[in-house]
Scaffold this active site. Structure first.
Site, PDB file in Angstrom:
ATOM      1  N   ASP A 351       5.723   2.930  -1.791  1.00  0.00           N
ATOM      2  CA  ASP A 351       6.925   3.339  -1.083  1.00  0.00           C
ATOM      3  C   ASP A 351       6.635   4.567  -0.217  1.00  0.00           C
ATOM      4  O   ASP A 351       5.956   5.507  -0.656  1.00  0.00           O
ATOM      5  CB  ASP A 351       8.014   3.663  -2.121  1.00  0.00           C
ATOM      6  CG  ASP A 351       9.305   4.117  -1.495  1.00  0.00           C
ATOM      7  OD1 ASP A 351       9.928   3.318  -0.776  1.00  0.00           O
ATOM      8  OD2 ASP A 351       9.700   5.282  -1.723  1.00  0.00           O
ATOM      9  N   GLU A 387       4.022   0.852   2.632  1.00  0.00           N
ATOM     10  CA  GLU A 387       5.197   0.917   3.489  1.00  0.00           C
ATOM     11  C   GLU A 387       4.880   2.051   4.460  1.00  0.00           C
ATOM     12  O   GLU A 387       4.978   3.234   4.093  1.00  0.00           O
ATOM     13  CB  GLU A 387       6.459   1.232   2.684  1.00  0.00           C
ATOM     14  CG  GLU A 387       7.700   1.273   3.552  1.00  0.00           C
ATOM     15  CD  GLU A 387       8.937   1.728   2.801  1.00  0.00           C
ATOM     16  OE1 GLU A 387      10.040   1.228   3.126  1.00  0.00           O
ATOM     17  OE2 GLU A 387       8.828   2.583   1.905  1.00  0.00           O
TER      18      GLU A 387
END
Length: 724
Positions: A351, A387
């Site tokens: 993330d 990401e």
């Protein structure tokens, strides 16, 4: 008042600085905690009723690590730390021994966090805010770290080791996937045990995906403001324990349950990838609670501003983990290796991964963390997915990660959405996205699989909602619909939300087929959002992070009915074709170069009339139709990749109103076999050189096979699977 004094009864020995955490060796437990700036560390022991029974000063301090060995401790022992040192927020230090702290290396966390003013290192409501000092004990409101016995019999467990070019990712949530599944016993729903259920595993495997990517399963905290609104953190991007599985997901309350899940998925040939959140923690900014890192060594674990009272907030969540610090970096690497070596996971999706590569001067693909992972003999052999963005300066880094990494490709998402919605000027970029996004990833030996292609993900609309809503509908989140993105590139095709209009329903279903076909037939690594195979809806909520309810849970009973079941069959058909034809998942980028001997290019772009696209046609903003021919007889990057003498032809017409007549290439009196047709569904054979009328908003995949591919499964004329 100062912390209460407890009589020390346990024997304490010097112990060892490594490994960090609480380690059971069969005779006792070694406790080890990193803190570069503490002056003293107390180990606090608790009984099964969570009463504090002892406080033991760790006797040794070696290389910034406090440690001691308890020969009387055993697995199941609950514990925490109280760390002494300066309380000087202006200097970046927030030590407060009145606050019980979780071990950053805890392998299990028991009990729930109970929000209360005592959790904060400062006195809430004080005029000096976080410069004040709170002397109340927080233990009654804190969960506990727990010692585990890591022993587990893995038996014949083998990692699937799916090659990247064959990988198809299925992004899922432990609870969302299983809470409404009728074959899962009620007591197991929403837990790791549910993901061992035969019916659930057989569905996932039967789709044709290879890798299950689970939203965060590390121990995380429910935000107090969500609990106040009767909600809770569903996605889990609020980590407090990077070694411990989330207790909510354990039906048996034992760490072994996670291992059993992994072993079952591996047995089915499915990889397990974890979505991990090493960019920030649940402690928030200077006004947040003191739960672990902040009280252990705030100045080492977090990136602080020039005024060290405040935090750098490149995550948008209040704090940012500091991976330029050796102790913090070691903790993250140790955590990753733990999940690979002890828990047998196969990879990670990171993330806000730009933060992991950000040095003091900005993002660096050769930064401390990225270099450490790249050279690590364990981690470098796992699947690593970034990401590639955050909210900090220079935070958008799609294509900027080093070799060995794959990245979420939002260019693919946005272009494909816009193309099928009928937006102008999308055709030229679409050709790049269909063929692996070489403009972003073709450097330093990176391959098409570095592009993780997706249309939808947990964050945003589901596939159904993408074709059902013009606008987000997040009212249930309690933020007056201000949360979530407004840039959805979606359409409702006539009515906002559900409708009985047969024409609108038909358009929506066809658009879902178009989007799914584009995703699963493109070069790169496709990622499918769990539930999209059925057309699961979240009622237009594009930010369902706090909806742990039927909004997000897949309705498996409805999924067995038409048209949901028909869509799932369509997904299985697409993935069977992807497996069957290597041309659809090449390990190298297309060159587009003409081969004089064969008379073909590996990829050829054709206008509807059958001639190669001209520069003027590529630049026509109103063009919505294109043919892409892939030829298995053409060389790729100087190495011949013969794909059983196959030629594939994809025809795309995104015009929302007009049919387009394509002139199919002549193939030496051979017939094109229709594999996929999102408008007509049925398959047939079409002579080469003949016209093909593509209805508005339709995609077709055709093939000429001169030498049949040897396979135990045959593709039916309609693209489905026939019995062996």
């Amino acid at each position: 008042m100062p912390p209460r004094k407890l009589t020390q009864r346990s024997r304490i020995r010097e112990g060892r600085p490594f490994p960090l955490g609480a380690t059971w060796d069969g005779l006792g437990v070694n406790f080890s905690l990193y803190s570069a700036n503490a002056t003293q560390v107390e180990l606090c022991l608790f009984d099964e009723r969570n009463r504090e029974t002892e406080r033991i000063v760790l006797p040794e301090y070696t290389d910034e690590i406090w440690h001691g060995y308890l020969p009387d401790a055993r697995p199941g022992q609950r514990y925490g730390y109280r760390v002494h040192g300066p309380y000087a927020p202006d200097a970046g230090h927030r030590f407060n021994p009145n606050k019980l702290l979780l071990d950053p290396y805890a392998k299990q966390i028991v009990g729930q966090l109970k929000w209360a003013p005592q959790l904060f290192g400062y006195t809430l409501g004080h005029k000096d805010k976080d410069l004040s000092f709170d002397r109340r004990d927080s233990a009654a409101f804190m969960p506990r770290s727990a010692v585990i016995d890591p022993a587990f019999t893995w038996g014949q467990d083998r990692r699937p080791h799916v090659p990247w070019q064959h990988t198809v990712i299925y992004e899922a949530h432990v609870r969302g996937l299983s809470m409404r599944h009728p074959a899962v016993p009620e007591e197991e729903r929403g837990t790791f045990s549910a993901l061992r259920n035969d019916a659930l595993v057989e569905h996932i495997k039967g789709l044709g995906v290879t890798s299950v990517e689970l939203l965060p399963v590390h121990a995380y905290v429910d935000d107090s403001q969500l609990l106040d609104r009767g909600l809770r953190n569903y996605w889990g991007y609020n980590t407090i324990g990077f070694f411990a599985p989330q207790a909510r997901y354990m039906a048996t309350r034992t760490v072994a349950e996670f291992k059993q899940m992994v072993a079952r998925l591996h047995n089915a040939g499915l990889e397990v990838i974890l979505d991990v959140v090493y960019n920030h923690t649940a402690e928030g900014n200077e006004l947040g609670p003191t739960l672990s890192f902040k009280g252990i060594d705030n100045a080492s674990y977090y990136r602080l501003a020039d005024d060290r009272r405040y935090y750098i907030n490149d995550t948008g969540t209040g704090n940012t983990f500091d991976l330029t610090n050796a102790g913090a970096l070691r903790m993250v690497l140790d955590s990753l290796r733990y999940w690979v070596l002890e828990m047998h996971v196969d990879g990670f999706r990171f993330d806000l991964a730009t933060i992991l590569g950000r040095e003091r001067y900005g993002f660096d693909p050769s930064g401390s963390f990225l270099d450490a992972v790249r050279q690590d003999p364990v981690l470098s052999q796992t699947k690593l997915i970034a990401e590639p963005w955050d909210v900090g300066p220079g935070g958008y880094q799609v294509g900027g990660f080093p070799p060995g990494w794959a990245e979420w490709n939002d260019h693919f998402r946005d272009n494909v959405r816009a193309f099928w919605r009928g937006d102008a000027g999308q055709l030229a970029e679409l050709a790049t996205r269909l063929t692996g996004s070489a403009d972003l990833f073709r450097h330093k030996g990176r391959r098409p699989h570095a592009s993780v292609n997706f249309i939808t993900a947990h964050d945003g609309f589901t596939l159904n909602d993408l074709v059902t809503y013009d606008n987000k509908h997040n009212e249930a989140n309690g933020e007056d619909n201000h949360d979530g993105s407004d840039n959805n590139i979606s359409a409702n095709y006539g009515v906002e939300g559900p409708t009985d209009d047969v024409a609108i329903i038909g358009t929506r279903r066809q658009q879902m087929r178009n989007l799914l076909a584009t995703l699963l037939l493109s070069q790169g690594t496709p990622m499918l959002l769990a539930g999209d195979e059925f057309g699961h809806s979240q009622g237009g909520n594009n930010n369902a992070y706090c909806q742990d309810n039927e909004t997000t849970w897949i309705d498996w009973e409805a999924a067995q009915l038409a048209p949901a079941a028909d869509q799932a069959r369509f997904v299985r058909r697409l993935l069977s074709l992807r497996r069957r034809y290597p041309l659809l998942h090449r390990s190298r980028f297309f060159d587009g170069e003409y081969d004089e001997a064969l008379g073909f290019r590996d990829v050829t772009w054709l206008a509807p009339h059958g001639e190669e696209m001209t520069p003027e046609q590529w630049q026509d903003a109103n063009a919505h139709a294109l043919m892409m021919r892939l030829d298995g007889r053409a060389p790729a990057s100087g190495l011949r990749q013969v794909a059983a003498n196959v030629t594939l032809l994809m025809l795309l017409n995104a015009d929302p109103v007009n049919s387009v007549e394509f002139q199919l290439p002549a193939m030496h009196d051979e017939h094109w076999r229709v594999l996929i047709d999102t408008a007509r569904h049925g398959g047939r054979a079409v002579p080469g050189g003949s016209p093909w009328t593509a209805p508005p908003r339709s995609l077709a995949l055709l093939a000429v096979e001169r030498d049949r591919i040897a396979s135990s499964a045959k593709v039916a004329p309609d693209g489905g699977m026939l019995p062996h």
